[in-house]
Design a protein around this motif. Structure first.
Motif, short mmCIF file in Angstrom:
data_model
loop_
_atom_site.label_atom_id
_atom_site.label_comp_id
_atom_site.label_asym_id
_atom_site.label_seq_id
_atom_site.Cartn_x
_atom_site.Cartn_y
_atom_site.Cartn_z
N LEU A 128 8.44 -11.57 15.01
CA LEU A 128 9.35 -10.44 14.84
C LEU A 128 10.34 -10.69 13.72
N GLU A 129 10.83 -9.57 13.13
CA GLU A 129 12.00 -9.66 12.28
C GLU A 129 13.19 -9.84 13.21
N THR A 130 13.98 -10.87 12.97
CA THR A 130 15.04 -11.25 13.91
C THR A 130 16.01 -10.11 14.16
N GLU A 131 16.45 -9.44 13.11
CA GLU A 131 17.49 -8.43 13.27
C GLU A 131 16.95 -7.14 13.89
N SER A 132 15.84 -6.63 13.38
CA SER A 132 15.33 -5.33 13.84
C SER A 132 14.46 -5.45 15.09
N PHE A 166 13.14 -14.43 10.54
CA PHE A 166 11.99 -14.21 11.42
C PHE A 166 12.14 -15.01 12.71
N SER A 167 11.55 -14.47 13.76
CA SER A 167 11.54 -15.15 15.06
C SER A 167 10.12 -15.16 15.62
N LEU A 168 9.75 -16.28 16.22
CA LEU A 168 8.49 -16.37 16.94
C LEU A 168 8.83 -16.63 18.40
N ASP A 169 8.57 -15.63 19.24
CA ASP A 169 8.79 -15.78 20.67
C ASP A 169 7.50 -16.29 21.30
N VAL A 170 7.61 -17.36 22.08
CA VAL A 170 6.45 -17.98 22.72
C VAL A 170 6.71 -18.00 24.22
N GLU A 171 5.85 -17.30 24.99
CA GLU A 171 6.12 -17.22 26.43
C GLU A 171 4.83 -17.12 27.24
N VAL A 172 4.92 -17.55 28.49
CA VAL A 172 3.81 -17.40 29.43
C VAL A 172 3.64 -15.92 29.72
N LEU A 173 2.38 -15.47 29.75
CA LEU A 173 2.08 -14.08 30.07
C LEU A 173 1.45 -14.00 31.45
#
Length: 199
Positions: free
Chosen positions: A39-43, A18-25
């Motif tokens: 997100l699921e890292t691979e898909s 799993f991946s958690l992307d954290v970004e300024v919007l």
């Protein structure tokens, strides 16, 4: 944060699932916001189901730190009301179409994220959340989570939660991606989540 990964026979990297992307919007000049995408890292598909509920329910209390928080529901209120009553989760009727759940425990959050994965709901955090806020609760009743745009500066943050899409938007003048990551990293380590700041 996980290790860089080990090369497998296929040449692929052994990445966390799993991946958690954290970004300024960029939501406009007058709105400060941070996006969290699970997100699921691979898909690169949103994480859903029980695993997503576990991860989000671990992240929410640490995002709030020691501050008081509430969840706001503004649709399908009969279902929310029945669910909370059945599971002995305290709530209050805040406005014509707004139901507030004050500071649910992590176990209660897990139940809520599991049951209401397909719903959009909100979260308010900070001292202002400790007492009813008729202005924002009335606006939630009429406009849904758009009500947060004019109210979030009174709170540490307001969050728009869209678990089915793997997405949480934090509206805040006090939390930046680096602080969000610092808060959630220890709580998410047991789930093998890679936390990243895209770009």
């Amino acid at each position: 944060m996980s290790s860089p990964g080990n090369a497998l026979g296929s040449g692929a990297l052994d990445l966390p699932p799993f991946s958690l992307d954290v970004e300024v919007l960029n939501l406009g000049a007058d709105v400060k916001a941070v996006g969290l995408e699970l997100l699921e890292t691979e898909s690169r598909e949103p994480v859903r189901g029980n695993k997503a509920a576990q991860i989000w329910s671990a992240a929410f209390p640490v995002l709030a730190a020691e501050e008081f928080y509430v969840l706001d529901f503004f649709s399908h209120l009969d279902r929310v009301r029945d669910f909370c009553s059945t599971h002995e989760i305290p709530f209050r009727e805040a406005a014509e179409r707004c139901l507030v759940v004050p500071k649910p425990t992590q176990t209660q959050l897990l139940d809520i994220f599991t049951r209401f994965e397909a719903e959009t709901f909100g979260m308010r955090v900070g001292p202002a959340a400790e007492t009813p806020d008729p202005a924002v609760e009335g606006e939630l009743s009429k406009r849904g989570l758009d009500a947060y745009q004019s109210a979030y500066t009174r709170y540490t943050f307001c969050a728009v939660c869209e678990p089915e899409d793997g997405w949480i938007t934090l509206l805040s003048e006090k939390l930046w991606p680096s602080e969000v990551i610092r808060r959630v990293r220890p709580a998410l380590q047991p789930f093998d989540v890679h936390i990243a700041r895209p770009n």
